[in-house]
Design a protein around this motif. Structure first.
Motif, PDB file in Angstrom:
ATOM      1  N   UNK A 175       0.720  -1.216   0.178  1.00 34.44           N
ATOM      2  CA  UNK A 175       0.170   0.110  -0.106  1.00 34.44           C
ATOM      3  C   UNK A 175       1.085   1.192   0.034  1.00 34.44           C
ATOM      4  N   UNK A 176       0.783   2.183  -0.852  1.00 33.16           N
ATOM      5  CA  UNK A 176       1.772   3.182  -1.263  1.00 33.16           C
ATOM      6  C   UNK A 176       0.947   4.576  -1.332  1.00 33.16           C
ATOM      7  N   UNK A 177       1.668   5.695  -1.166  1.00 30.21           N
ATOM      8  CA  UNK A 177       1.162   7.057  -1.716  1.00 30.21           C
ATOM      9  C   UNK A 177       2.192   7.850  -1.923  1.00 30.21           C
ATOM     10  N   UNK A 178       2.053   8.764  -2.606  1.00 29.95           N
ATOM     11  CA  UNK A 178       3.147   9.894  -3.093  1.00 29.95           C
ATOM     12  C   UNK A 178       2.513  11.344  -2.960  1.00 29.95           C
ATOM     13  N   UNK A 179       3.335  11.934  -2.350  1.00 24.43           N
ATOM     14  CA  UNK A 179       3.064  13.461  -2.064  1.00 24.43           C
ATOM     15  C   UNK A 179       4.151  14.098  -3.044  1.00 24.43           C
ATOM     16  N   UNK A 180       3.545  14.924  -3.873  1.00 25.00           N
ATOM     17  CA  UNK A 180       4.456  15.915  -4.801  1.00 25.00           C
ATOM     18  C   UNK A 180       3.902  17.306  -4.750  1.00 25.00           C
ATOM     19  N   UNK A 181       5.016  18.079  -4.345  1.00 26.77           N
ATOM     20  CA  UNK A 181       4.609  19.443  -4.567  1.00 26.77           C
ATOM     21  C   UNK A 181       6.024  20.205  -5.242  1.00 26.77           C
ATOM     22  N   UNK A 182       5.567  21.088  -6.104  1.00 23.06           N
ATOM     23  CA  UNK A 182       6.597  21.774  -6.898  1.00 23.06           C
ATOM     24  C   UNK A 182       7.796  20.701  -7.156  1.00 23.06           C
ATOM     25  N   UNK A 183       8.838  20.894  -6.885  1.00 23.26           N
ATOM     26  CA  UNK A 183      10.057  19.813  -7.645  1.00 23.26           C
ATOM     27  C   UNK A 183      10.067  18.790  -6.488  1.00 23.26           C
ATOM     28  N   UNK A 184       9.603  18.723  -5.588  1.00 18.25           N
ATOM     29  CA  UNK A 184       9.984  17.615  -4.371  1.00 18.25           C
ATOM     30  C   UNK A 184       8.763  16.533  -4.284  1.00 18.25           C
ATOM     31  N   UNK A 185       9.260  15.473  -4.207  1.00 15.90           N
ATOM     32  CA  UNK A 185       8.191  14.355  -3.973  1.00 15.90           C
ATOM     33  C   UNK A 185       8.755  13.599  -2.782  1.00 15.90           C
ATOM     34  N   UNK A 186       7.645  12.662  -2.121  1.00 17.14           N
ATOM     35  CA  UNK A 186       8.288  11.713  -1.200  1.00 17.14           C
ATOM     36  C   UNK A 186       7.239  10.562  -1.553  1.00 17.14           C
ATOM     37  N   UNK A 187       7.679   9.203  -1.525  1.00 21.43           N
ATOM     38  CA  UNK A 187       6.964   8.052  -1.641  1.00 21.43           C
ATOM     39  C   UNK A 187       6.900   7.240  -0.459  1.00 21.43           C
ATOM     40  N   UNK A 188       6.044   6.909   0.016  1.00 25.99           N
ATOM     41  CA  UNK A 188       5.780   6.152   1.571  1.00 25.99           C
ATOM     42  C   UNK A 188       4.895   4.991   1.205  1.00 25.99           C
ATOM     43  N   UNK A 189       5.275   3.824   1.715  1.00 23.92           N
ATOM     44  CA  UNK A 189       4.502   2.490   1.538  1.00 23.92           C
ATOM     45  C   UNK A 189       4.842   1.719   2.730  1.00 23.92           C
ATOM     46  N   UNK A 190       3.867   0.572   2.838  1.00 29.20           N
ATOM     47  CA  UNK A 190       4.107  -0.412   3.802  1.00 29.20           C
ATOM     48  C   UNK A 190       3.542  -1.657   3.096  1.00 29.20           C
ATOM     49  N   UNK A 191       3.821  -2.720   3.857  1.00 29.69           N
ATOM     50  CA  UNK A 191       3.578  -4.227   3.419  1.00 29.69           C
ATOM     51  C   UNK A 191       2.476  -4.543   4.592  1.00 29.69           C
TER      52      UNK A 191
END
Length: 242
Positions: A136-152
């Motif tokens: 299960x995952x999510x990506x937050x993106x703003x301007x030129x930056x992003x973070x991708x978080x996930x778990x099993x």
């Protein structure tokens, strides 16, 4: 006010993965010699009479030791990746980059997806995860930056985590799921597949691109921590940039 506790990411980082087998091996040797001396003293007889029992007890004791030490190691030896929930934002820490704060009161893009880890060739950390588990995952993106978080998440508990704007992806669309191909990849793992151009331009293209970002930049969280982060983000109304 948001909980400002730092949430560690990638708890099973390469350092932990490298040292655990060494501790296991050292534990087996140590416990073997302990039981080699202890069992004849307690039960009588010659030490050689207990060689097999010594080995079994040494392995079992070492596994218990690993189970006890694993959470301690993760706590005292963090990966350097972390997420902090703040009022109106999200602070992302990277061991090799400057910390970045996502201002969730401003427009940002949120992409959430999940898939079942079965029927395709798995790579890296995924090979350690039980077949049938959900990612299960999510990506937050703003301007030129992003973070991708996930778990099993185990299949039985997946429904508790997959709530809100999550889209299911079918790994069969990018992986060759034929038995012969999967056996070949199991013997000689290659690399991740290329995303077909048709998928990239489809209505699910942004989800597949986010999944590709997860392969290279994803930060794994514990399931409860992941849910806390997603709930925090969903307090704010994602508004696409541009």
């Amino acid at each position: 006010m948001a909980d400002t506790k730092s949430i560690p990411g990638n708890p099973d980082h390469p350092g932990i993965s490298a040292v655990i087998p060494l501790i296991l091996l050292g534990g087996i040797i140590l416990f073997f010699f302990i039981f080699y001396r202890l069992l004849p003293f307690l039960m009588g007889g010659e030490a050689r009479e207990y060689v097999i029992i010594n080995g079994l007890l040494a392995v079992f004791s070492s596994l218990l030791l690993i189970r006890a030490l694993d959470p301690v190691l993760k706590r005292v030896w963090p990966s350097g990746y972390a997420v902090r929930l703040e009022d109106g934002g999200l602070l992302y820490s990277h061991p090799e980059k400057v910390d970045h704060r996502f201002d969730l009161t401003r427009p940002f893009n949120l992409t959430c997806w999940y898939f079942k880890m079965a029927g395709y060739t798995r790579y890296g950390r995924e090979r350690q995860i039980k077949r049938g588990t959900y990612c299960v995952a999510c990506q937050v993106q703003q301007d030129e930056e992003r973070v991708v978080l996930y778990c099993f998440v185990p299949e039985a508990a997946a429904g508790e985590r997959i709530r809100g704007p999550f889209l299911e992806l079918d790994m069969g669309e990018i992986y060759d799921t034929g038995l012969a191909k999967r056996f070949q990849q199991w013997r000689m793992p290659g690399g991740r597949p290329e995303l077909p151009s048709g998928l990239i331009v489809s209505d699910r293209g942004r989800y597949w691109l986010a999944e590709r970002n997860r392969w290279s930049d994803g930060v794994e969280l514990q399931p409860n921590d992941f849910s806390a982060v997603v709930e925090h983000i969903l307090q704010f109304e994602p508004q696409p940039e541009g």
